[in-house]
Design a protein around this motif. Structure first.
Motif, PDB file in Angstrom:
ATOM      1  N   GLN A  40       0.773  -1.202   0.028  1.00  0.00           N
ATOM      2  CA  GLN A  40       0.048  -0.143  -0.002  1.00  0.00           C
ATOM      3  C   GLN A  40       1.018   1.306  -0.198  1.00  0.00           C
ATOM      4  N   MET A  41       2.026   0.975   0.710  1.00  0.00           N
ATOM      5  CA  MET A  41       2.756   2.319   0.981  1.00  0.00           C
ATOM      6  C   MET A  41       3.450   2.616  -0.463  1.00  0.00           C
ATOM      7  N   GLN A  42       3.971   1.734  -1.212  1.00  0.00           N
ATOM      8  CA  GLN A  42       4.482   1.716  -2.388  1.00  0.00           C
ATOM      9  C   GLN A  42       3.670   2.395  -3.562  1.00  0.00           C
ATOM     10  N   ILE A  43       2.302   1.782  -3.429  1.00  0.00           N
ATOM     11  CA  ILE A  43       1.545   2.125  -4.471  1.00  0.00           C
ATOM     12  C   ILE A  43       1.103   3.690  -4.251  1.00  0.00           C
ATOM     13  N   GLN A  44       1.022   3.993  -2.982  1.00  0.00           N
ATOM     14  CA  GLN A  44       0.590   5.433  -2.903  1.00  0.00           C
ATOM     15  C   GLN A  44       1.806   6.308  -3.083  1.00  0.00           C
ATOM     16  N   THR A  45       3.054   5.845  -2.953  1.00  0.00           N
ATOM     17  CA  THR A  45       4.316   6.637  -3.285  1.00  0.00           C
ATOM     18  C   THR A  45       4.304   6.730  -4.818  1.00  0.00           C
ATOM     19  N   LEU A  47       1.394   6.681  -6.948  1.00  0.00           N
ATOM     20  CA  LEU A  47       0.546   7.546  -7.160  1.00  0.00           C
ATOM     21  C   LEU A  47       1.041   9.234  -7.024  1.00  0.00           C
ATOM     22  N   ALA A  48       1.522   9.498  -5.786  1.00  0.00           N
ATOM     23  CA  ALA A  48       1.726  10.603  -5.503  1.00  0.00           C
ATOM     24  C   ALA A  48       2.835  11.186  -6.590  1.00  0.00           C
ATOM     25  N   SER A  49       3.539  10.434  -7.028  1.00  0.00           N
ATOM     26  CA  SER A  49       4.689  10.716  -8.137  1.00  0.00           C
ATOM     27  C   SER A  49       3.787  11.234  -9.330  1.00  0.00           C
ATOM     28  N   PHE A  50       2.709  10.736  -9.516  1.00  0.00           N
ATOM     29  CA  PHE A  50       2.043  11.328 -10.580  1.00  0.00           C
ATOM     30  C   PHE A  50       0.660  12.207 -10.271  1.00  0.00           C
ATOM     31  N   ARG A  51       1.009  12.767  -9.016  1.00  0.00           N
ATOM     32  CA  ARG A  51       0.062  13.580  -8.390  1.00  0.00           C
ATOM     33  C   ARG A  51      -1.543  13.195  -8.423  1.00  0.00           C
ATOM     34  N   LEU A  52      -1.687  12.106  -8.011  1.00  0.00           N
ATOM     35  CA  LEU A  52      -2.951  11.295  -8.195  1.00  0.00           C
ATOM     36  C   LEU A  52      -3.365  11.110  -6.509  1.00  0.00           C
ATOM     37  N   ASP A  53      -4.435  11.953  -6.145  1.00  0.00           N
ATOM     38  CA  ASP A  53      -4.713  11.822  -4.626  1.00  0.00           C
ATOM     39  C   ASP A  53      -5.836  10.583  -4.787  1.00  0.00           C
ATOM     40  N   TRP A  54      -5.664   9.277  -4.917  1.00  0.00           N
ATOM     41  CA  TRP A  54      -6.668   8.454  -4.996  1.00  0.00           C
ATOM     42  C   TRP A  54      -6.472   7.721  -3.435  1.00  0.00           C
ATOM     43  N   GLU A  55      -7.612   6.855  -3.420  1.00  0.00           N
ATOM     44  CA  GLU A  55      -7.691   6.039  -2.327  1.00  0.00           C
ATOM     45  C   GLU A  55      -7.032   4.870  -2.834  1.00  0.00           C
ATOM     46  N   VAL A  56      -6.094   4.070  -1.782  1.00  0.00           N
ATOM     47  CA  VAL A  56      -5.385   2.861  -2.324  1.00  0.00           C
ATOM     48  C   VAL A  56      -5.677   1.859  -1.073  1.00  0.00           C
ATOM     49  N   HIS A  57      -6.279   0.683  -1.756  1.00  0.00           N
ATOM     50  CA  HIS A  57      -6.673  -0.209  -0.643  1.00  0.00           C
ATOM     51  C   HIS A  57      -6.038  -1.713  -1.410  1.00  0.00           C
ATOM     52  N   VAL A  58      -5.435  -2.369  -0.736  1.00  0.00           N
ATOM     53  CA  VAL A  58      -4.582  -3.647  -0.923  1.00  0.00           C
ATOM     54  C   VAL A  58      -5.313  -4.672  -0.344  1.00  0.00           C
ATOM     55  N   ILE A  59      -5.921  -5.638  -1.065  1.00  0.00           N
ATOM     56  CA  ILE A  59      -6.847  -6.721  -0.487  1.00  0.00           C
ATOM     57  C   ILE A  59      -6.172  -7.950  -0.636  1.00  0.00           C
ATOM     58  N   SER A  60      -6.198  -8.926   0.319  1.00  0.00           N
ATOM     59  CA  SER A  60      -5.669 -10.408   0.027  1.00  0.00           C
ATOM     60  C   SER A  60      -6.648 -11.112  -0.148  1.00  0.00           C
ATOM     61  N   LEU A  61      -6.523 -12.278  -0.905  1.00  0.00           N
ATOM     62  CA  LEU A  61      -7.454 -13.126  -1.245  1.00  0.00           C
ATOM     63  C   LEU A  61      -7.061 -14.549  -0.788  1.00  0.00           C
ATOM     64  N   ASP A  62      -8.111 -15.386  -0.322  1.00  0.00           N
ATOM     65  CA  ASP A  62      -7.859 -16.724   0.103  1.00  0.00           C
ATOM     66  C   ASP A  62      -8.774 -17.335  -1.012  1.00  0.00           C
ATOM     67  N   ARG A 152       3.067  -2.124 -22.174  1.00  0.00           N
ATOM     68  CA  ARG A 152       3.778  -0.773 -22.009  1.00  0.00           C
ATOM     69  C   ARG A 152       3.370   0.252 -21.338  1.00  0.00           C
ATOM     70  N   ASN A 153       4.219   0.931 -20.545  1.00  0.00           N
ATOM     71  CA  ASN A 153       3.881   1.914 -19.623  1.00  0.00           C
ATOM     72  C   ASN A 153       3.506   3.329 -20.434  1.00  0.00           C
ATOM     73  N   VAL A 154       2.392   3.825 -19.824  1.00  0.00           N
ATOM     74  CA  VAL A 154       1.870   5.168 -20.735  1.00  0.00           C
ATOM     75  C   VAL A 154       2.120   6.226 -19.740  1.00  0.00           C
ATOM     76  N   LEU A 155       2.426   6.104 -18.550  1.00  0.00           N
ATOM     77  CA  LEU A 155       2.700   7.187 -17.405  1.00  0.00           C
ATOM     78  C   LEU A 155       4.049   6.934 -17.145  1.00  0.00           C
ATOM     79  N   THR A 156       4.702   8.128 -17.091  1.00  0.00           N
ATOM     80  CA  THR A 156       6.108   8.251 -16.735  1.00  0.00           C
ATOM     81  C   THR A 156       6.240   9.222 -15.751  1.00  0.00           C
ATOM     82  N   SER A 157       7.020   9.127 -14.424  1.00  0.00           N
ATOM     83  CA  SER A 157       7.298   9.806 -13.442  1.00  0.00           C
ATOM     84  C   SER A 157       8.515  10.712 -13.595  1.00  0.00           C
ATOM     85  N   LYS A 158       9.349  10.416 -14.620  1.00  0.00           N
ATOM     86  CA  LYS A 158      10.416  11.502 -14.568  1.00  0.00           C
ATOM     87  C   LYS A 158      10.262  11.781 -16.042  1.00  0.00           C
ATOM     88  N   SER A 159      10.478  13.165 -16.156  1.00  0.00           N
ATOM     89  CA  SER A 159      10.650  13.916 -17.640  1.00  0.00           C
ATOM     90  C   SER A 159      12.046  13.827 -18.128  1.00  0.00           C
TER      91      SER A 159
END
Length: 160
Positions: A40-45, A47-62, A152-159
Protein backbone atom coordinates in the motif's frame (compact mmCIF):
# COMPACT_ATOMS: atom_id res chain seq x y z
CA UNK A 1 -3.89 2.38 -18.96
CA UNK A 2 -5.97 1.25 -16.01
CA UNK A 3 -4.80 4.31 -14.10
CA UNK A 4 -4.78 6.81 -16.98
CA UNK A 5 -8.32 6.21 -18.30
CA UNK A 6 -10.15 6.72 -14.95
CA UNK A 7 -8.07 9.86 -14.36
CA UNK A 8 -9.06 11.29 -17.75
CA UNK A 9 -12.70 10.33 -17.25
CA UNK A 10 -12.78 11.95 -13.80
CA UNK A 11 -12.02 15.33 -15.40
CA UNK A 12 -15.28 15.31 -17.39
CA UNK A 13 -18.19 17.27 -15.93
CA UNK A 14 -20.41 14.20 -16.09
CA UNK A 15 -18.31 12.43 -13.44
CA UNK A 16 -17.75 15.44 -11.19
CA UNK A 17 -19.64 15.93 -7.96
CA UNK A 18 -21.55 19.03 -6.81
CA UNK A 19 -19.97 22.42 -7.67
CA UNK A 20 -17.19 20.82 -9.70
CA UNK A 21 -15.73 18.73 -6.88
CA UNK A 22 -14.07 15.53 -7.95
CA UNK A 23 -15.35 12.16 -6.89
CA UNK A 24 -12.99 9.85 -5.07
CA UNK A 25 -11.21 7.29 -7.14
CA UNK A 26 -10.35 4.12 -5.30
CA UNK A 27 -7.62 1.82 -6.53
CA UNK A 28 -7.87 -1.80 -5.40
CA UNK A 29 -4.81 -3.99 -5.75
CA UNK A 30 -4.51 -7.65 -4.88
CA UNK A 31 -1.55 -8.29 -2.65
CA UNK A 32 0.19 -10.83 -0.49
CA UNK A 33 -1.26 -10.91 3.05
CA UNK A 34 2.22 -10.68 4.60
CA UNK A 35 3.16 -7.47 2.72
CA UNK A 36 -0.12 -5.56 2.53
CA UNK A 37 1.15 -2.46 4.36
CA UNK A 38 4.36 -2.27 2.32
CA UNK A 39 2.43 -2.76 -0.94
CA UNK A 40 0.00 0.00 0.00
CA UNK A 41 2.80 2.44 0.83
CA UNK A 42 4.62 1.62 -2.41
CA UNK A 43 1.50 2.21 -4.51
CA UNK A 44 0.64 5.44 -2.68
CA UNK A 45 4.19 6.68 -3.34
CA UNK A 46 3.84 5.83 -7.02
CA UNK A 47 0.47 7.62 -7.26
CA UNK A 48 1.89 10.64 -5.41
CA UNK A 49 4.67 10.88 -8.01
CA UNK A 50 1.90 11.28 -10.61
CA UNK A 51 0.08 13.77 -8.31
CA UNK A 52 -2.94 11.48 -8.04
CA UNK A 53 -4.81 11.76 -4.76
CA UNK A 54 -6.54 8.39 -4.85
CA UNK A 55 -7.56 6.00 -2.11
CA UNK A 56 -5.42 2.85 -2.23
CA UNK A 57 -6.72 -0.44 -0.90
CA UNK A 58 -4.61 -3.57 -1.01
CA UNK A 59 -6.72 -6.65 -0.46
CA UNK A 60 -5.63 -10.22 0.03
CA UNK A 61 -7.53 -13.18 -1.28
CA UNK A 62 -7.89 -16.67 0.04
CA UNK A 63 -9.42 -19.34 -2.15
CA UNK A 64 -12.40 -20.17 0.05
CA UNK A 65 -15.49 -19.27 -1.93
CA UNK A 66 -18.96 -18.43 -0.78
CA UNK A 67 -21.24 -21.31 -1.76
CA UNK A 68 -23.56 -19.00 -3.70
CA UNK A 69 -20.66 -17.68 -5.79
CA UNK A 70 -19.55 -21.12 -6.94
CA UNK A 71 -23.21 -22.08 -7.50
CA UNK A 72 -23.77 -19.06 -9.75
CA UNK A 73 -20.56 -19.82 -11.61
CA UNK A 74 -21.36 -23.51 -12.10
CA UNK A 75 -25.04 -23.18 -12.98
CA UNK A 76 -25.40 -19.84 -14.69
CA UNK A 77 -22.11 -18.62 -16.05
CA UNK A 78 -19.77 -21.44 -16.95
CA UNK A 79 -20.22 -24.26 -19.41
CA UNK A 80 -17.56 -26.19 -17.46
CA UNK A 81 -18.22 -26.49 -13.68
CA UNK A 82 -15.28 -25.90 -11.34
CA UNK A 83 -14.91 -29.56 -10.44
CA UNK A 84 -14.56 -30.53 -14.14
CA UNK A 85 -11.88 -27.96 -15.00
CA UNK A 86 -8.18 -28.75 -15.25
CA UNK A 87 -6.28 -28.04 -12.03
CA UNK A 88 -4.60 -24.86 -13.31
CA UNK A 89 -7.86 -23.49 -14.70
CA UNK A 90 -9.72 -24.40 -11.50
CA UNK A 91 -7.23 -22.47 -9.33
CA UNK A 92 -7.39 -19.43 -11.62
CA UNK A 93 -11.18 -19.65 -11.75
CA UNK A 94 -11.29 -19.60 -7.95
CA UNK A 95 -9.00 -16.57 -7.93
CA UNK A 96 -11.28 -14.68 -10.34
CA UNK A 97 -14.35 -15.72 -8.36
CA UNK A 98 -12.78 -14.27 -5.19
CA UNK A 99 -11.84 -11.11 -7.10
CA UNK A 100 -15.44 -10.84 -8.31
CA UNK A 101 -16.70 -11.17 -4.73
CA UNK A 102 -14.31 -8.42 -3.59
CA UNK A 103 -15.23 -6.09 -6.46
CA UNK A 104 -18.94 -6.53 -5.86
CA UNK A 105 -18.51 -6.00 -2.10
CA UNK A 106 -16.31 -2.90 -2.43
CA UNK A 107 -17.98 -1.25 -5.44
CA UNK A 108 -21.65 -1.26 -4.52
CA UNK A 109 -21.86 2.53 -4.48
CA UNK A 110 -19.44 3.21 -7.34
CA UNK A 111 -20.43 5.26 -10.37
CA UNK A 112 -18.15 3.23 -12.63
CA UNK A 113 -15.86 0.25 -12.32
CA UNK A 114 -12.69 -0.02 -14.39
CA UNK A 115 -10.72 -3.24 -14.22
CA UNK A 116 -7.85 -4.90 -16.00
CA UNK A 117 -8.94 -8.12 -17.60
CA UNK A 118 -6.91 -11.31 -17.38
CA UNK A 119 -4.53 -11.96 -20.23
CA UNK A 120 -6.11 -14.53 -22.61
CA UNK A 121 -3.59 -17.34 -22.83
CA UNK A 122 -3.87 -19.90 -25.65
CA UNK A 123 -3.78 -22.79 -23.16
CA UNK A 124 -7.00 -21.65 -21.46
CA UNK A 125 -10.33 -22.88 -22.75
CA UNK A 126 -12.12 -19.91 -24.39
CA UNK A 127 -15.39 -20.79 -22.64
CA UNK A 128 -13.64 -20.72 -19.25
CA UNK A 129 -12.00 -17.38 -20.10
CA UNK A 130 -15.33 -15.84 -21.11
CA UNK A 131 -16.91 -17.19 -17.92
CA UNK A 132 -14.22 -15.32 -15.94
CA UNK A 133 -15.17 -12.08 -17.69
CA UNK A 134 -18.84 -12.79 -17.10
CA UNK A 135 -18.43 -13.45 -13.37
CA UNK A 136 -16.21 -10.37 -12.94
CA UNK A 137 -18.97 -8.13 -14.31
CA UNK A 138 -22.06 -9.98 -13.08
CA UNK A 139 -24.41 -8.03 -10.85
CA UNK A 140 -23.21 -4.50 -11.65
CA UNK A 141 -25.78 -1.81 -12.26
CA UNK A 142 -23.13 0.75 -13.16
CA UNK A 143 -20.89 0.98 -16.20
CA UNK A 144 -18.10 -1.56 -16.07
CA UNK A 145 -15.07 -0.98 -18.28
CA UNK A 146 -12.83 -3.93 -19.03
CA UNK A 147 -9.39 -3.03 -20.32
CA UNK A 148 -6.17 -4.72 -21.16
CA UNK A 149 -3.02 -2.85 -22.05
CA UNK A 150 -0.25 -3.91 -24.36
CA UNK A 151 2.34 -4.21 -21.59
CA UNK A 152 3.90 -0.79 -22.16
CA UNK A 153 3.94 2.04 -19.63
CA UNK A 154 1.87 5.05 -20.65
CA UNK A 155 2.67 7.10 -17.52
CA UNK A 156 6.18 8.20 -16.72
CA UNK A 157 7.13 9.84 -13.45
CA UNK A 158 10.37 11.44 -14.71
CA UNK A 159 10.59 13.79 -17.65
CA UNK A 160 13.64 13.62 -19.86
Amino acid sequence: MTILIPFILSKAKFWQGPQGTYNNIRLYVIGDPSTIHEDQMQIQTLLASFRLDWEVHVISLDLSLKPETSLVYDEVVSTTPLKNQKKGERVRSKIYLRIAEAIQRESRRAKMVVMTIPFPRPSIDPYVYMSWLEILTKGFYVPCVLMRGNGRNVLTSKSE
